[in-house]
Motif scaffolding. Structure first.
Motif, PDB file in Angstrom:
ATOM      1  N   PRO A 176       0.820  -1.217   0.000  1.00 49.36           N
ATOM      2  CA  PRO A 176       0.000   0.000   0.000  1.00 49.36           C
ATOM      3  C   PRO A 176       0.855   1.269   0.000  1.00 49.36           C
ATOM      4  CG  PRO A 176      -0.754  -1.572   1.657  1.00 49.36           C
ATOM      5  CD  PRO A 176       0.560  -2.073   1.158  1.00 49.36           C
ATOM      6  N   ILE A 177       0.308   2.335  -0.534  1.00 52.85           N
ATOM      7  CA  ILE A 177       1.017   3.602  -0.603  1.00 52.85           C
ATOM      8  C   ILE A 177       1.361   4.119   0.787  1.00 52.85           C
ATOM      9  CG2 ILE A 177      -1.112   4.960  -0.711  1.00 52.85           C
ATOM     10  CD1 ILE A 177       2.272   5.762  -2.419  1.00 52.85           C
ATOM     11  N   ASP A 178       0.480   3.862   1.769  1.00 52.72           N
ATOM     12  CA  ASP A 178       0.775   4.306   3.140  1.00 52.72           C
ATOM     13  C   ASP A 178       2.028   3.631   3.680  1.00 52.72           C
ATOM     14  OD1 ASP A 178      -1.417   5.952   3.099  1.00 52.72           O
ATOM     15  OD2 ASP A 178      -2.702   4.626   4.283  1.00 52.72           O
ATOM     16  N   ASP A 179       2.189   2.342   3.382  1.00 52.00           N
ATOM     17  CA  ASP A 179       3.383   1.623   3.840  1.00 52.00           C
ATOM     18  C   ASP A 179       4.630   2.144   3.125  1.00 52.00           C
ATOM     19  OD1 ASP A 179       1.612   0.201   5.333  1.00 52.00           O
ATOM     20  OD2 ASP A 179       1.957  -1.732   4.364  1.00 52.00           O
ATOM     21  N   ILE A 180       4.495   2.439   1.851  1.00 51.87           N
ATOM     22  CA  ILE A 180       5.621   3.000   1.096  1.00 51.87           C
ATOM     23  C   ILE A 180       6.043   4.341   1.692  1.00 51.87           C
ATOM     24  CG2 ILE A 180       6.273   3.999  -1.138  1.00 51.87           C
ATOM     25  CD1 ILE A 180       4.580   1.797  -2.465  1.00 51.87           C
ATOM     26  N   ASN A 181       5.053   5.169   2.039  1.00 45.72           N
ATOM     27  CA  ASN A 181       5.363   6.468   2.632  1.00 45.72           C
ATOM     28  C   ASN A 181       6.107   6.321   3.950  1.00 45.72           C
ATOM     29  OD1 ASN A 181       4.233   8.018   0.581  1.00 45.72           O
ATOM     30  ND2 ASN A 181       2.217   8.093   1.542  1.00 45.72           N
ATOM     31  N   VAL A 182       5.704   5.342   4.782  1.00 46.30           N
ATOM     32  CA  VAL A 182       6.390   5.112   6.057  1.00 46.30           C
ATOM     33  C   VAL A 182       7.861   4.797   5.810  1.00 46.30           C
ATOM     34  CG1 VAL A 182       6.602   3.518   8.011  1.00 46.30           C
ATOM     35  CG2 VAL A 182       4.356   4.392   7.364  1.00 46.30           C
ATOM     36  N   ILE A 183       8.113   3.907   4.857  1.00 44.11           N
ATOM     37  CA  ILE A 183       9.487   3.495   4.561  1.00 44.11           C
ATOM     38  C   ILE A 183      10.308   4.663   4.012  1.00 44.11           C
ATOM     39  CG2 ILE A 183      10.860   2.064   2.984  1.00 44.11           C
ATOM     40  CD1 ILE A 183       8.638  -0.085   3.327  1.00 44.11           C
ATOM     41  N   VAL A 184       9.728   5.419   3.081  1.00 44.87           N
ATOM     42  CA  VAL A 184      10.449   6.547   2.482  1.00 44.87           C
ATOM     43  C   VAL A 184      10.794   7.592   3.542  1.00 44.87           C
ATOM     44  CG1 VAL A 184      10.243   8.493   0.884  1.00 44.87           C
ATOM     45  CG2 VAL A 184       9.528   6.195   0.164  1.00 44.87           C
ATOM     46  N   GLN A 185       9.850   7.907   4.417  1.00 46.46           N
ATOM     47  CA  GLN A 185      10.106   8.938   5.429  1.00 46.46           C
ATOM     48  C   GLN A 185      11.080   8.445   6.494  1.00 46.46           C
ATOM     49  OE1 GLN A 185       8.555  11.289   3.095  1.00 46.46           O
ATOM     50  NE2 GLN A 185       9.120  12.188   5.057  1.00 46.46           N
ATOM     51  N   LEU A 186      11.050   7.159   6.806  1.00 46.40           N
ATOM     52  CA  LEU A 186      12.052   6.628   7.731  1.00 46.40           C
ATOM     53  C   LEU A 186      13.445   6.723   7.129  1.00 46.40           C
ATOM     54  CD1 LEU A 186      10.286   3.516   9.306  1.00 46.40           C
ATOM     55  CD2 LEU A 186      11.373   5.399  10.570  1.00 46.40           C
ATOM     56  N   LYS A 187      13.548   6.418   5.854  1.00 50.71           N
ATOM     57  CA  LYS A 187      14.836   6.573   5.176  1.00 50.71           C
ATOM     58  C   LYS A 187      15.319   8.021   5.296  1.00 50.71           C
ATOM     59  CE  LYS A 187      16.946   6.639   0.569  1.00 50.71           C
ATOM     60  NZ  LYS A 187      16.712   6.503  -0.896  1.00 50.71           N
ATOM     61  N   ARG A 188      14.423   8.973   5.066  1.00 53.78           N
ATOM     62  CA  ARG A 188      14.802  10.385   5.165  1.00 53.78           C
ATOM     63  C   ARG A 188      15.179  10.765   6.600  1.00 53.78           C
ATOM     64  NH1 ARG A 188       9.951  12.430   1.085  1.00 53.78           N
ATOM     65  NH2 ARG A 188      11.064  11.866  -0.842  1.00 53.78           N
ATOM     66  N   GLY A 189      14.486  10.160   7.569  1.00 54.36           N
ATOM     67  CA  GLY A 189      14.821  10.415   8.960  1.00 54.36           C
ATOM     68  C   GLY A 189      16.217   9.912   9.309  1.00 54.36           C
ATOM     69  N   TRP A 190      16.535   8.703   8.870  1.00 54.84           N
ATOM     70  CA  TRP A 190      17.875   8.166   9.116  1.00 54.84           C
ATOM     71  C   TRP A 190      18.932   8.983   8.371  1.00 54.84           C
ATOM     72  CZ3 TRP A 190      19.906   5.177  12.665  1.00 54.84           C
ATOM     73  CH2 TRP A 190      19.065   4.336  13.399  1.00 54.84           C
ATOM     74  N   GLN A 191      18.617   9.440   7.184  1.00 52.06           N
ATOM     75  CA  GLN A 191      19.563  10.295   6.465  1.00 52.06           C
ATOM     76  C   GLN A 191      19.821  11.578   7.247  1.00 52.06           C
ATOM     77  OE1 GLN A 191      17.418  10.528   2.732  1.00 52.06           O
ATOM     78  NE2 GLN A 191      18.859   9.145   1.694  1.00 52.06           N
ATOM     79  N   TYR A 192      18.760  12.128   7.838  1.00 50.21           N
ATOM     80  CA  TYR A 192      18.906  13.371   8.603  1.00 50.21           C
ATOM     81  C   TYR A 192      19.820  13.175   9.809  1.00 50.21           C
ATOM     82  CZ  TYR A 192      17.758  17.082  11.891  1.00 50.21           C
ATOM     83  OH  TYR A 192      17.849  18.119  12.799  1.00 50.21           O
ATOM     84  N   ILE A 193      19.587  12.124  10.595  1.00 48.45           N
ATOM     85  CA  ILE A 193      20.370  11.981  11.829  1.00 48.45           C
ATOM     86  C   ILE A 193      21.803  11.516  11.565  1.00 48.45           C
ATOM     87  CG2 ILE A 193      18.311  11.567  13.221  1.00 48.45           C
ATOM     88  CD1 ILE A 193      19.233   8.624  13.467  1.00 48.45           C
ATOM     89  N   THR A 194      22.069  11.024  10.352  1.00 47.24           N
ATOM     90  CA  THR A 194      23.446  10.642  10.028  1.00 47.24           C
ATOM     91  C   THR A 194      24.154  11.701   9.187  1.00 47.24           C
ATOM     92  OG1 THR A 194      22.643   9.356   8.109  1.00 47.24           O
ATOM     93  CG2 THR A 194      23.025   8.165  10.178  1.00 47.24           C
ATOM     94  N   THR A 195      23.470  12.811   8.934  1.00 43.72           N
ATOM     95  CA  THR A 195      24.072  13.908   8.178  1.00 43.72           C
ATOM     96  C   THR A 195      24.306  15.126   9.056  1.00 43.72           C
ATOM     97  OG1 THR A 195      22.990  13.176   6.139  1.00 43.72           O
ATOM     98  CG2 THR A 195      23.799  15.438   6.186  1.00 43.72           C
ATOM     99  N   ASP A 196      23.320  15.452   9.895  1.00 39.48           N
ATOM    100  CA  ASP A 196      23.436  16.614  10.777  1.00 39.48           C
ATOM    101  C   ASP A 196      24.354  16.263  11.948  1.00 39.48           C
ATOM    102  OD1 ASP A 196      22.928  18.600  12.832  1.00 39.48           O
ATOM    103  OD2 ASP A 196      21.181  19.200  11.668  1.00 39.48           O
ATOM    104  N   ASP A 197      25.483  16.954  12.051  1.00 43.39           N
ATOM    105  CA  ASP A 197      26.442  16.638  13.111  1.00 43.39           C
ATOM    106  C   ASP A 197      26.359  17.587  14.301  1.00 43.39           C
ATOM    107  OD1 ASP A 197      27.465  18.880  11.914  1.00 43.39           O
ATOM    108  OD2 ASP A 197      29.428  18.034  11.430  1.00 43.39           O
ATOM    109  N   HIS A 198      25.294  18.388  14.366  1.00 44.12           N
ATOM    110  CA  HIS A 198      25.091  19.235  15.542  1.00 44.12           C
ATOM    111  C   HIS A 198      24.572  18.389  16.707  1.00 44.12           C
ATOM    112  CE1 HIS A 198      24.912  22.217  12.236  1.00 44.12           C
ATOM    113  NE2 HIS A 198      25.488  23.006  13.120  1.00 44.12           N
ATOM    114  N   PRO A 199      24.875  18.790  17.946  1.00 45.79           N
ATOM    115  CA  PRO A 199      24.384  18.041  19.105  1.00 45.79           C
ATOM    116  C   PRO A 199      22.851  18.012  19.146  1.00 45.79           C
ATOM    117  CG  PRO A 199      26.099  19.607  19.744  1.00 45.79           C
ATOM    118  CD  PRO A 199      25.737  19.932  18.337  1.00 45.79           C
ATOM    119  N   LEU A 200      22.325  16.955  19.733  1.00 44.92           N
ATOM    120  CA  LEU A 200      20.877  16.805  19.846  1.00 44.92           C
ATOM    121  C   LEU A 200      20.267  17.953  20.640  1.00 44.92           C
ATOM    122  CD1 LEU A 200      18.342  14.974  19.442  1.00 44.92           C
ATOM    123  CD2 LEU A 200      18.896  13.981  21.678  1.00 44.92           C
ATOM    124  N   THR A 201      19.152  18.478  20.137  1.00 45.17           N
ATOM    125  CA  THR A 201      18.406  19.526  20.825  1.00 45.17           C
ATOM    126  C   THR A 201      16.924  19.168  20.847  1.00 45.17           C
ATOM    127  OG1 THR A 201      17.968  20.795  18.802  1.00 45.17           O
ATOM    128  CG2 THR A 201      20.020  21.289  20.009  1.00 45.17           C
TER     129      THR A 201
END
Length: 222
Positions: A54-79
């Motif tokens: 389903p498209i909803d499941d695809i969206n979950v996977i795509v956004q999780l990928k983007r989330g992991w990309q964000y936390i492995t790219t931004d090197d600023h301390p957690l806020t």
């Protein structure tokens, strides 16, 4: 008690996470009941469709990928603001108001006959809680991340995507300090879900903290 199991550089930890993106996204998608296979998850992350998913499941996977990309790219301390941004990414397509703290009631079903109602979100208190946690020199970085994970899961800070947001937020902290990743293998999820339900009932995270430390910390020794 919860000493760091791994100690590498943050950059090495980011590379380790990126090398395992498919497995991490595949696991975290289970929070939303996504049951794709690992190859299907890989195909979707590569930007292709999969028949029967389903498209909803695809969206979950795509956004999780983007989330992991964000936390492995931004090197600023957690806020505190980063937590909002992570939620805005992972809950983009299923939240009432992605990236904003919950201002109304929420209910979580923890059994067929039982619901958990989290307390109202006190944004000022939550920001102070995070600051105190990050400044607590008595804890290892691993323990700090685990406590953040379960505090945020139970607190249900956002309208939706709370487990995904909590998992990525905690892993941001793990990565920044080079202490590995939190990722519970899928074959251990039945036990883990039982412990999460018990924790929601009691508010005592001691048991699930120890269990996750034993079963859910992954990394490399160089």
């Amino acid at each position: 008690m919860f000493r760091d199991k791994f100690q590498i550089t943050p950059d090495q930890n980011r590379r380790f996470a990126r090398a395992n993106f498919v497995k991490l996204v595949h696991t975290d998608a289970r929070f939303e009941g996504v049951n794709t296979t690992l190859p299907q998850t890989q195909t979707i992350m590569d930007g292709l469709g999969v028949n029967g998913v389903p498209i909803d499941d695809i969206n979950v996977i795509v956004q999780l990928k983007r989330g992991w990309q964000y936390i492995t790219t931004d090197d600023h301390p957690l806020t505190f603001e980063m937590e909002r941004h992570i939620n805005k990414i992972v809950a983009l397509h299923d939240s009432l108001d992605p990236g904003h703290f919950r201002t109304g009631n929420s209910t979580i079903q923890i059994s067929s006959k039982e619901d958990f109602v989290p307390p109202d979100v006190d944004v000022v208190a939550e920001e102070k809680w995070l600051a105190d946690l990050l400044n607590d020199a008595a804890m290892s970085d691993t323990e700090r991340a685990l406590r953040l994970l379960y505090h945020n899961m139970r607190g249900q800070l956002f309208w939706d995507g709370n487990k995904r947001t909590a998992m990525l937020t905690a892993n941001k902290l793990m990565i920044d300090h080079g202490v590995g990743l939190i990722n519970v293998p899928l074959d251990k999820w039945p036990d883990w879900n039982n412990l999460i339900s018990q924790y929601y009932r009691s508010g005592d995270m001691a048991e699930i903290l120890a269990w996750t430390y034993t079963n859910g910390i992954q990394g490399v020794n160089l």
